[in-house]
Design a protein around this motif. Structure first.
Motif, PDB file in Angstrom:
ATOM      1  N   VAL A 211       0.863  -1.188   0.000  1.00 23.95           N
ATOM      2  CA  VAL A 211       0.000   0.000   0.000  1.00 23.95           C
ATOM      3  C   VAL A 211       0.895   1.232   0.000  1.00 23.95           C
ATOM      4  CG1 VAL A 211      -1.731   1.308   1.286  1.00 23.95           C
ATOM      5  CG2 VAL A 211      -1.832  -1.185   1.246  1.00 23.95           C
ATOM      6  N   CYS A 216      -3.633   4.096  -2.359  1.00 25.79           N
ATOM      7  CA  CYS A 216      -4.497   3.985  -1.183  1.00 25.79           C
ATOM      8  C   CYS A 216      -5.905   4.506  -1.427  1.00 25.79           C
ATOM      9  CB  CYS A 216      -3.874   4.694   0.022  1.00 25.79           C
ATOM     10  SG  CYS A 216      -3.637   6.467  -0.183  1.00 25.79           S
ATOM     11  N   ILE A 243      -1.457   8.470   3.268  1.00 24.55           N
ATOM     12  CA  ILE A 243      -2.267   7.251   3.424  1.00 24.55           C
ATOM     13  C   ILE A 243      -3.256   7.415   4.576  1.00 24.55           C
ATOM     14  CG2 ILE A 243      -2.162   4.784   4.029  1.00 24.55           C
ATOM     15  CD1 ILE A 243       0.638   4.790   2.630  1.00 24.55           C
TER      16      ILE A 243
END
Length: 248
Positions: A211, A216, A243
């Motif tokens: 990620v 994201c 994120i």
């Protein structure tokens, strides 16, 4: 409504300087409804708990299923609680693969940590050859069952599941949002059938596996993805902040 949760797993990386840098960035940020947990190497845990504001969780990356005793190199739950650490990551694929922790050991660790007052991010996920053999859910269910049989229904309130396809951890490969959502949805169906509908509705399921700040946004839009467990990007303040802000 499940509260979105982002965890940063530093693995065997970091320094006092990095704790200061990342805590400064997160402490100053506005992340709306997102819960944040940072897992640093064990020697940095006291400093991290001191530096991160109280609304940010601090997590160990592992702990023993033993109360105390002659287990050189291990860390027990009471030591973690004594330094105000409230989370632990258990069952990460690296613990399973490198340190040979079986499904049964992971289940017992999860149970012991919860019964002794910690909240747990419990990791599950398949290897590349298992996905290619269409065994993803067979593997995930086997790992889930080892946890389920050790917990009461009420104890699931202190579990966050992290679905981490092993083939996507640190490789730069990422499950597509559709692939991740499919597995998360199946996990939730399994929880409903094998634990309870309440647990299925309330248990948060993170996605982990490369990620980053660029992917994201699309991943978080999936209905059964309730957060992320982030590796490399959690070591970069700007990326991790991005994120953590993905729900804003």
């Amino acid at each position: 409504m499940r509260k979105f949760i982002v965890g940063g797993n530093w693995k065997m990386n970091g320094s006092k300087a990095l704790v200061n840098e990342i805590s400064g960035a997160l402490n100053a940020g506005d992340f709306g409804p997102v819960e944040i947990v940072v897992a640093v190497p064990a020697p940095l845990l006291p400093l991290a708990r001191e530096k991160f504001k109280s609304t940010i969780g601090v997590s160990a990356q592992n702990c023993s299923q033993e109360k105390s005793g002659a287990f050189t190199g291990e860390v027990n739950v009471d030591i973690l609680k004594d330094i105000n650490v409230d989370w632990v990551i258990l069952g990460h694929s690296e613990r399973r693969e490198i340190f040979k922790e079986s499904d049964e050991v992971v289940g017992k660790k999860v149970s012991f940590a919860i019964k002794n007052g910690l909240k747990v991010i419990a990791c599950i996920g398949e290897k590349l050859n298992e996905r290619e053999a269409n065994q993803t859910m067979q593997v995930v269910i086997r790992q889930l069952e080892a946890i389920r049989k050790e917990l009461s229904e009420a104890e699931w309130a202190n579990v966050v599941l992290a679905y981490e396809p092993v083939w996507a951890i640190g490789t730069g490969k990422v499950a597509t949002p559709q692939q991740a959502q499919e597995v998360h949805s199946e996990i939730r169906k399994w929880l409903a059938a094998n634990v309870s509908q309440k647990v299925a509705d309330e248990t948060r399921i993170q996605y982990g596996g490369s990620v980053n700040a660029k992917n994201c946004g699309e991943l978080q839009s999936q209905p059964d993805i309730d957060g992320f467990l982030v590796g490399g990007a959690s070591l970069k303040a700007a990326d991790f902040v991005t994120i953590c802000r993905c729900k804003l």
